[in-house]
Design an enzyme around this catalytic site. Structure first.
Site, PDB file in Angstrom:
ATOM      1  N   SER A   5      20.816  -1.476 -13.788  1.00  0.00           N
ATOM      2  CA  SER A   5      21.860  -0.710 -14.483  1.00  0.00           C
ATOM      3  C   SER A   5      21.188   0.312 -15.367  1.00  0.00           C
ATOM      4  O   SER A   5      20.034   0.135 -15.798  1.00  0.00           O
ATOM      5  CB  SER A   5      22.697  -1.650 -15.359  1.00  0.00           C
ATOM      6  OG  SER A   5      23.554  -0.913 -16.204  1.00  0.00           O
TER       7      SER A   5
ATOM      8  N   TYR B 269      23.083  -8.565 -21.514  1.00  0.00           N
ATOM      9  CA  TYR B 269      23.100  -7.814 -20.243  1.00  0.00           C
ATOM     10  C   TYR B 269      21.899  -6.870 -20.177  1.00  0.00           C
ATOM     11  O   TYR B 269      21.206  -6.800 -19.159  1.00  0.00           O
ATOM     12  CB  TYR B 269      24.422  -7.044 -20.167  1.00  0.00           C
ATOM     13  CG  TYR B 269      24.700  -6.314 -18.873  1.00  0.00           C
ATOM     14  CD1 TYR B 269      25.255  -6.978 -17.779  1.00  0.00           C
ATOM     15  CD2 TYR B 269      24.441  -4.947 -18.749  1.00  0.00           C
ATOM     16  CE1 TYR B 269      25.539  -6.298 -16.593  1.00  0.00           C
ATOM     17  CE2 TYR B 269      24.727  -4.265 -17.574  1.00  0.00           C
ATOM     18  CZ  TYR B 269      25.273  -4.938 -16.507  1.00  0.00           C
ATOM     19  OH  TYR B 269      25.554  -4.259 -15.334  1.00  0.00           O
TER      20      TYR B 269
HETATM   21  P1  NAI Z   1      31.706  -6.696  -9.549  1.00  0.00           P
HETATM   22  O1  NAI Z   1      31.959  -7.542 -10.745  1.00  0.00           O
HETATM   23  O2  NAI Z   1      32.831  -5.887  -8.988  1.00  0.00           O
HETATM   24  O3  NAI Z   1      31.089  -7.584  -8.353  1.00  0.00           O
HETATM   25  C1  NAI Z   1      30.047  -8.496  -8.616  1.00  0.00           C
HETATM   26  C2  NAI Z   1      30.034  -9.544  -7.514  1.00  0.00           C
HETATM   27  O4  NAI Z   1      28.968 -10.457  -7.800  1.00  0.00           O
HETATM   28  C3  NAI Z   1      31.331 -10.361  -7.447  1.00  0.00           C
HETATM   29  O5  NAI Z   1      31.811 -10.434  -6.115  1.00  0.00           O
HETATM   30  C4  NAI Z   1      30.915 -11.734  -7.971  1.00  0.00           C
HETATM   31  O6  NAI Z   1      31.649 -12.813  -7.389  1.00  0.00           O
HETATM   32  C5  NAI Z   1      29.445 -11.774  -7.564  1.00  0.00           C
HETATM   33  N1  NAI Z   1      28.690 -12.730  -8.375  1.00  0.00           N
HETATM   34  C6  NAI Z   1      28.662 -12.837  -9.719  1.00  0.00           C
HETATM   35  N2  NAI Z   1      27.896 -13.870 -10.076  1.00  0.00           N
HETATM   36  C7  NAI Z   1      27.417 -14.435  -8.924  1.00  0.00           C
HETATM   37  C8  NAI Z   1      26.583 -15.538  -8.634  1.00  0.00           C
HETATM   38  N3  NAI Z   1      26.087 -16.322  -9.606  1.00  0.00           N
HETATM   39  N4  NAI Z   1      26.291 -15.810  -7.345  1.00  0.00           N
HETATM   40  C9  NAI Z   1      26.797 -15.053  -6.345  1.00  0.00           C
HETATM   41  N5  NAI Z   1      27.625 -14.016  -6.564  1.00  0.00           N
HETATM   42  C10 NAI Z   1      27.922 -13.701  -7.840  1.00  0.00           C
HETATM   43  O7  NAI Z   1      30.469  -5.789  -9.949  1.00  0.00           O
HETATM   44  P2  NAI Z   1      30.018  -4.333  -9.421  1.00  0.00           P
HETATM   45  O8  NAI Z   1      30.566  -3.334 -10.360  1.00  0.00           O
HETATM   46  O9  NAI Z   1      30.214  -4.204  -7.984  1.00  0.00           O
HETATM   47  O10 NAI Z   1      28.460  -4.437  -9.778  1.00  0.00           O
HETATM   48  C11 NAI Z   1      27.464  -4.704  -8.807  1.00  0.00           C
HETATM   49  C12 NAI Z   1      26.111  -4.543  -9.444  1.00  0.00           C
HETATM   50  O11 NAI Z   1      25.996  -3.235 -10.036  1.00  0.00           O
HETATM   51  C13 NAI Z   1      25.832  -5.519 -10.577  1.00  0.00           C
HETATM   52  O12 NAI Z   1      24.469  -5.891 -10.545  1.00  0.00           O
HETATM   53  C14 NAI Z   1      26.109  -4.711 -11.817  1.00  0.00           C
HETATM   54  O13 NAI Z   1      25.436  -5.206 -12.940  1.00  0.00           O
HETATM   55  C15 NAI Z   1      25.619  -3.345 -11.387  1.00  0.00           C
HETATM   56  N6  NAI Z   1      26.179  -2.249 -12.150  1.00  0.00           N
HETATM   57  C16 NAI Z   1      27.534  -1.981 -12.118  1.00  0.00           C
HETATM   58  C17 NAI Z   1      28.034  -0.924 -12.856  1.00  0.00           C
HETATM   59  C18 NAI Z   1      29.488  -0.559 -12.877  1.00  0.00           C
HETATM   60  O14 NAI Z   1      29.862   0.371 -13.630  1.00  0.00           O
HETATM   61  N7  NAI Z   1      30.339  -1.201 -12.116  1.00  0.00           N
HETATM   62  C19 NAI Z   1      27.145  -0.087 -13.680  1.00  0.00           C
HETATM   63  C20 NAI Z   1      25.761  -0.448 -13.620  1.00  0.00           C
HETATM   64  C21 NAI Z   1      25.310  -1.503 -12.879  1.00  0.00           C
END
Ligand code: NAI
Length: 265
Positions: free
Chosen positions: A148, A161
């Site tokens: 991130s 985080y």
């Molecule tokens: P999201 O919250 O929409 O999806 C995250 C997914 O990870 C979910 O399907 C959840 O069930 C799964 N997950 C969480 N903990 C888990 C575990 N212990 N084992 C297996 N699955 C698990 O998040 P998003 O926005 O798609 O983010 C994806 C990546 O991008 C993350 O690493 C996040 O930190 C990073 N990110 C997102 C940003 C944003 O603005 N959305 C900004 C910067 C980074």
């Protein structure tokens, strides 16, 4: 493992694992890799939406399988590894799963801090080490960690985080050095603000970019030079570069996909 033939594409014949693939960026990455011809194993702890994404891809004639995995559970990683051993191949691992945390420092408990590290940092580490034997057998080994912008910048109320994501950033560099002799390239994407469920406000009331705070600070005052959040596929596009053969001499790199946020102040 039941598998249909991969369609033609630059990643035809490759097998990829994408964590956190039940929604958001992970689903977009899995979709891109599958459309590029890879066999994709979608991994997430949230089974029903995971299966829905995988079956949607199969409906497009793509080779996608769902595996319920909590990346903090050693047994789940071992079960995934055993499944891949039967397929006898793994070329690409995208460590994307994470949880958001916005706990102010005065409210941060040891338990919450450790939970965030366990998922966001240690999850990526143990997934990589758990699947390393298979990746080493590939001639095209690639690991992409999704960190991130909060892994390279400080932000209020994000200590847990930011610590974890900063760890992922430097884990990427260290793994890249350790795995270079195996020909495995390890790189990292740092998204800025992405239009996903993770960007919901804590009370679930709406996306950050729809709030006055987001509009005024990040758009009106130009903190996002491109004046909008990213769409998940824009993160997937950058990720897919690191997964493919166009990336042959790039390893240990951190690519900020942030609409220009880190270029200004
Ligand atoms: P999201 O919250 O929409 O999806 C995250 C997914 O990870 C979910 O399907 C959840 O069930 C799964 N997950 C969480 N903990 C888990 C575990 N212990 N084992 C297996 N699955 C698990 O998040 P998003 O926005 O798609 O983010 C994806 C990546 O991008 C993350 O690493 C996040 O930190 C990073 N990110 C997102 C940003 C944003 O603005 N959305 C900004 C910067 C980074």
């Amino acid at each position: 493992m039941k598998s249909q033939a991969s369609p033609p594409g630059p990643l035809a014949g490759r097998v990829a694992v994408v964590t956190g693939a039940a929604r958001g960026i992970g689903a977009a990455v899995a979709t891109r890799l599958a459309r590029n011809g890879a066999t994709v194993v979608l991994a997430d702890r949230d089974s029903d939406p995971l299966e829905a994404v995988a079956s949607g891809l199969r409906g497009e004639g793509l080779d996608a399988q769902a595996q319920t995995v909590d990346i903090t559970h050693e047994a789940d990683i071992a079960a995934l590894s055993a499944r891949l051993q039967r397929q006898a191949r793994l070329d690409i691992l995208v460590n994307n799963a994470a949880i958001l945390d916005g706990t102010p420092i005065d409210a941060l408990t040891r338990a919450r801090f450790e939970e965030v590290q366990a998922v966001n940092q240690n999850g990526a580490l143990w997934m990589t080490l758990g699947l390393l034997g298979l990746l080493r057998r590939s001639e095209h080994g690639r690991v992409v960690n999704i960190a991130s912008i909060i892994g390279v910048r400080g932000v209020a109320d994000s200590l847990a985080y930011a610590t974890a994501k900063g760890g992922v950033v430097n884990m990427t560099r260290s793994l890249a050095v350790d795995l270079a002799p195996d020909g495995i390239l390890v790189n990292c994407i740092c998204p800025g603000f992405v239009d996903t469920r993770m960007a919901l406000l804590p009370d679930g009331s709406g996306h950050e970019h729809e709030t006055d705070w987001f509009r005024d600070i990040y758009i009106k005052y130009g903190r996002i030079p491109l004046r909008r959040p990213a769409q998940p596929d824009e993160i997937a596009a950058a990720t897919s570069f690191f997964c493919g053969d166009d990336c042959r001499y790039v390893t240990g790199q951190i690519l900020l996909v942030d609409g220009g946020v880190s270029a200004t102040f």
